[in-house]
Design a protein around this motif. Sequence first.
Motif, PDB file in Angstrom:
ATOM      1  N   ALA A   3       0.888  -1.204   0.088  1.00  0.00           N
ATOM      2  CA  ALA A   3      -0.086  -0.067  -0.002  1.00  0.00           C
ATOM      3  C   ALA A   3       0.770   1.263  -0.036  1.00  0.00           C
ATOM      4  N   ALA A   4       1.722   1.357   0.773  1.00  0.00           N
ATOM      5  CA  ALA A   4       2.847   2.598   0.976  1.00  0.00           C
ATOM      6  C   ALA A   4       3.407   2.715  -0.273  1.00  0.00           C
ATOM      7  N   THR A   5       4.066   1.647  -1.097  1.00  0.00           N
ATOM      8  CA  THR A   5       4.574   1.889  -2.351  1.00  0.00           C
ATOM      9  C   THR A   5       3.569   2.442  -3.280  1.00  0.00           C
ATOM     10  N   ILE A   6       2.478   1.905  -3.192  1.00  0.00           N
ATOM     11  CA  ILE A   6       1.455   2.258  -4.453  1.00  0.00           C
ATOM     12  C   ILE A   6       1.147   3.840  -4.124  1.00  0.00           C
ATOM     13  N   ALA A   7       0.851   4.011  -2.918  1.00  0.00           N
ATOM     14  CA  ALA A   7       0.367   5.406  -2.555  1.00  0.00           C
ATOM     15  C   ALA A   7       1.443   6.534  -2.925  1.00  0.00           C
ATOM     16  N   SER A   8       2.735   6.207  -2.851  1.00  0.00           N
ATOM     17  CA  SER A   8       4.019   6.823  -3.405  1.00  0.00           C
ATOM     18  C   SER A   8       3.978   7.070  -4.857  1.00  0.00           C
ATOM     19  N   TRP A   9       3.704   6.099  -5.454  1.00  0.00           N
ATOM     20  CA  TRP A   9       3.724   6.049  -7.122  1.00  0.00           C
ATOM     21  C   TRP A   9       2.419   6.882  -7.521  1.00  0.00           C
ATOM     22  N   LEU A  10       1.309   6.887  -6.798  1.00  0.00           N
ATOM     23  CA  LEU A  10       0.081   7.596  -7.223  1.00  0.00           C
ATOM     24  C   LEU A  10       0.286   8.925  -7.004  1.00  0.00           C
ATOM     25  N   GLY A  11       0.954   9.322  -6.079  1.00  0.00           N
ATOM     26  CA  GLY A  11       1.268  10.725  -5.620  1.00  0.00           C
ATOM     27  C   GLY A  11       2.288  11.185  -6.647  1.00  0.00           C
ATOM     28  N   ARG A  12       3.123  10.504  -7.155  1.00  0.00           N
ATOM     29  CA  ARG A  12       4.108  11.024  -8.329  1.00  0.00           C
ATOM     30  C   ARG A  12       3.338  11.358  -9.543  1.00  0.00           C
ATOM     31  N   LEU A  13       2.469  10.361  -9.796  1.00  0.00           N
ATOM     32  CA  LEU A  13       1.485  10.605 -11.157  1.00  0.00           C
ATOM     33  C   LEU A  13       0.539  11.764 -11.074  1.00  0.00           C
ATOM     34  N   ARG A  14       0.102  11.878  -9.839  1.00  0.00           N
ATOM     35  CA  ARG A  14      -0.849  13.047  -9.592  1.00  0.00           C
ATOM     36  C   ARG A  14      -0.108  14.499  -9.246  1.00  0.00           C
ATOM     37  N   GLY A  15       1.160  14.497  -8.857  1.00  0.00           N
ATOM     38  CA  GLY A  15       1.879  15.657  -8.583  1.00  0.00           C
ATOM     39  C   GLY A  15       1.290  16.321  -7.269  1.00  0.00           C
ATOM     40  N   GLY A  16       0.757  15.426  -6.296  1.00  0.00           N
ATOM     41  CA  GLY A  16       0.289  15.927  -5.048  1.00  0.00           C
ATOM     42  C   GLY A  16       0.202  14.456  -4.220  1.00  0.00           C
ATOM     43  N   LYS A  17      -0.091  14.702  -2.911  1.00  0.00           N
ATOM     44  CA  LYS A  17      -0.291  13.337  -2.055  1.00  0.00           C
ATOM     45  C   LYS A  17      -1.700  12.834  -2.175  1.00  0.00           C
ATOM     46  N   VAL A  18      -1.514  11.553  -2.255  1.00  0.00           N
ATOM     47  CA  VAL A  18      -2.787  10.514  -2.444  1.00  0.00           C
ATOM     48  C   VAL A  18      -2.738   9.504  -1.126  1.00  0.00           C
ATOM     49  N   SER A  19      -3.934   9.535  -0.582  1.00  0.00           N
ATOM     50  CA  SER A  19      -4.049   8.858   0.627  1.00  0.00           C
ATOM     51  C   SER A  19      -4.859   7.577   0.222  1.00  0.00           C
ATOM     52  N   LEU A  20      -4.512   6.359   0.517  1.00  0.00           N
ATOM     53  CA  LEU A  20      -5.183   5.049   0.367  1.00  0.00           C
ATOM     54  C   LEU A  20      -5.707   4.774   1.673  1.00  0.00           C
ATOM     55  N   LYS A  21      -6.830   4.505   1.794  1.00  0.00           N
ATOM     56  CA  LYS A  21      -7.726   4.513   3.051  1.00  0.00           C
ATOM     57  C   LYS A  21      -8.822   3.095   2.875  1.00  0.00           C
ATOM     58  N   VAL A  22      -8.600   2.245   4.096  1.00  0.00           N
ATOM     59  CA  VAL A  22      -9.479   1.066   4.240  1.00  0.00           C
ATOM     60  C   VAL A  22     -10.434   1.382   5.559  1.00  0.00           C
ATOM     61  N   PRO A  23     -11.491   2.234   5.296  1.00  0.00           N
ATOM     62  CA  PRO A  23     -12.501   2.551   6.460  1.00  0.00           C
ATOM     63  C   PRO A  23     -13.070   1.151   7.089  1.00  0.00           C
ATOM     64  N   ARG A  24     -13.207   1.253   8.476  1.00  0.00           N
ATOM     65  CA  ARG A  24     -13.921   0.186   9.066  1.00  0.00           C
ATOM     66  C   ARG A  24     -15.152   0.591   9.623  1.00  0.00           C
ATOM     67  N   ARG A  25     -15.351   1.704   9.892  1.00  0.00           N
ATOM     68  CA  ARG A  25     -16.590   2.385  10.315  1.00  0.00           C
ATOM     69  C   ARG A  25     -17.031   3.706   9.862  1.00  0.00           C
ATOM     70  N   GLY A  26     -18.118   4.030   9.935  1.00  0.00           N
ATOM     71  CA  GLY A  26     -18.832   5.373   9.392  1.00  0.00           C
ATOM     72  C   GLY A  26     -19.284   5.323   8.195  1.00  0.00           C
ATOM     73  N   THR A  27     -19.435   6.470   7.745  1.00  0.00           N
ATOM     74  CA  THR A  27     -20.249   6.760   6.323  1.00  0.00           C
ATOM     75  C   THR A  27     -19.395   6.241   5.201  1.00  0.00           C
ATOM     76  N   ARG A  28     -17.969   6.439   5.253  1.00  0.00           N
ATOM     77  CA  ARG A  28     -17.126   5.903   4.183  1.00  0.00           C
ATOM     78  C   ARG A  28     -17.070   4.354   4.188  1.00  0.00           C
ATOM     79  N   TYR A  29     -17.202   3.798   5.215  1.00  0.00           N
ATOM     80  CA  TYR A  29     -17.083   2.206   5.232  1.00  0.00           C
ATOM     81  C   TYR A  29     -18.651   1.732   4.870  1.00  0.00           C
TER      82      TYR A  29
END
Length: 608
Positions: free
Chosen positions: A319-345
């Motif tokens: 996950a950390a490597t993929i997030a860094s790669w996506l950040g490079r592609l986007r030109g800004g930080k990208v967060s990968l999240k796996v919610p376990r509760r709440g509206t996002r879950y």
Amino acid sequence: MDLEEKLARLPDHPGVYLMRNTSGEIIYIGKASSLKNRVRSYFRGQHQPRTAAMVSHIADFEYILTDNEVEALVLECNLIKEHRPRYNVSLKDDKSYPYIKITTQEDFPRIQVTRSLSRDGSRYFGPYTNVGSLKETLKLLRGLFPIRTCRDTPLQPRSRPCLNAHIGRCLAPCAGQVGREAYREAVENVILFLEGRHTTLVKELKEQMEAAAEKLEFEKAARLRDQLRAVAEVSAKQKVAAASGENSDAIAFAREGEAALGLIFFSRGGKVSGQDHFFLTGSDGLSRGEVMAALLKEYYSRGVEIPPEILLHDEPEDAATIASWLGRLRGGKVSLKVPRRGTRYKLLQLVHANAVNLLQEHLLARRRQEEGSKAALLELQEILGLPRLPRRMEAYDISNFQGTNQVGAMAVFIDGRPQPAAYRRFQIKTVQGPNDFASLQEVLSRRFRRAAGGDTRFTELPDLVLIDGGPGQLHAARETMAAQGVEAIPTIGLAKEEELIFRVDNPEPLRLPRDSRALQTLQHLRDEVHRFAISYHREKREKGAYRSVLDDIPGVGPARKKALLRHFGSVAAISQATLEELLAMEGMNRAVATRILAGLGRKIDGEN
């Protein structure tokens, strides 16, 4: 060096590895933080059936060292795109959301709208689930950055630019009004805009404007100033929208047996604005984390829009490597999240439920199609008295126009369904003039000769051969097949109009009911090979049409022809030029100029 020795010499270093089979074909590409540990693991212990099957085909491997895992991931994605290995997970989509496509692989890229993603080197932005939003974006882009929208590939030279250039919506590279470097600069600005990198774009535009002003290019500087203001306005609007809601993607996948489907919900401004789904191949035997990682890499490496936040139903491997790669592609930080509760879950649970439902619908439709195909093949086997079910059927057709540009084609159905990857086309080499019988014999001879020679593209023989034609074509085909030693393969002819089936051992044609599944399958196969032959013939004819009288003039090679067309715009314009106008061209001499005018039917003053 054998495999064991190569395995012993593997370095404990990040990199990418490529597995090859006995034919040298790349069958799998992967990345590793430690090549030594990862590659050796394939040859140790027990594996899932798919991995075990892949390992059984490995005859050799090679690897490429990288500085870190992120670089390994970038290289892995690029190599998978290029080679499309059999055992890597790949995405196949069947829907048609529009994307903005920029043909960055061309010398003078163009911007267009497309509903299909292909690995052709272009950049894709979208998908746009709201067509109104797409039109607004295109309108803004065409006003801000005047890059071409025409369909010329490659770009064709013109003596005068089109209307878009006159109204300031194209830089007119076709008329030589802009150089490749300056045009590429405009294209890069478009990409920065579509990526949402407005801060970087503003900086670039300011630097370009200041450079133009220093060179006293005031018209260019004014245009850049207007672009700068427009980008600043758009950026300000988007900041307000972002403050009221978030941009994110929510991703889940479902699978059953070998079938798998990935689903993405797009949230823009805090609201779900659309969805996109893909079928995944090669995912069986992999963990859910491995599938999610492959899905992320496959999807986002296509050049699509990357939001700052991606919500995931399953934790991806690396996950950390993929997030860094996506950040490079986007030109800004990208967060990968796996919610376990709440509206996002809850949102991800909804995405997953939709993925399960879509997959079930797909499997049901596929089962019904397979049942229909099986029934058609059983009917065909019974009607024709075939020794076995015709799982693989091949059809052949010849196409020409008044005996020119003759071509042959082969279409393949397996289990009653088209297999376009197995289609083959043939340029007729030994037949002069319009002789379909001899052309058909040449095609069949080459096809079965290659099978006998071990050509892997032709080694699998058909259970049934279909010839597009009547008794004459069928007789010619059987004569050649007997000469090649494959006369045991059942062969029939299907004539158009009356749709009569001709057989080798029966002089009476067979007429099946129009609603017969067997007949409909044969018609589909016949129509496919006819379409494929016609498209190849049209392609060859268009290439021939591109030839001009210039090609037959001594001293006019490809480079000089290109220069002439670029300078004058067309053959007609060249034919109207004077000798002096031709001689004014760089590199032109009197002898060639005289031959050009003579070849175009012009008489030179003072010559008989």
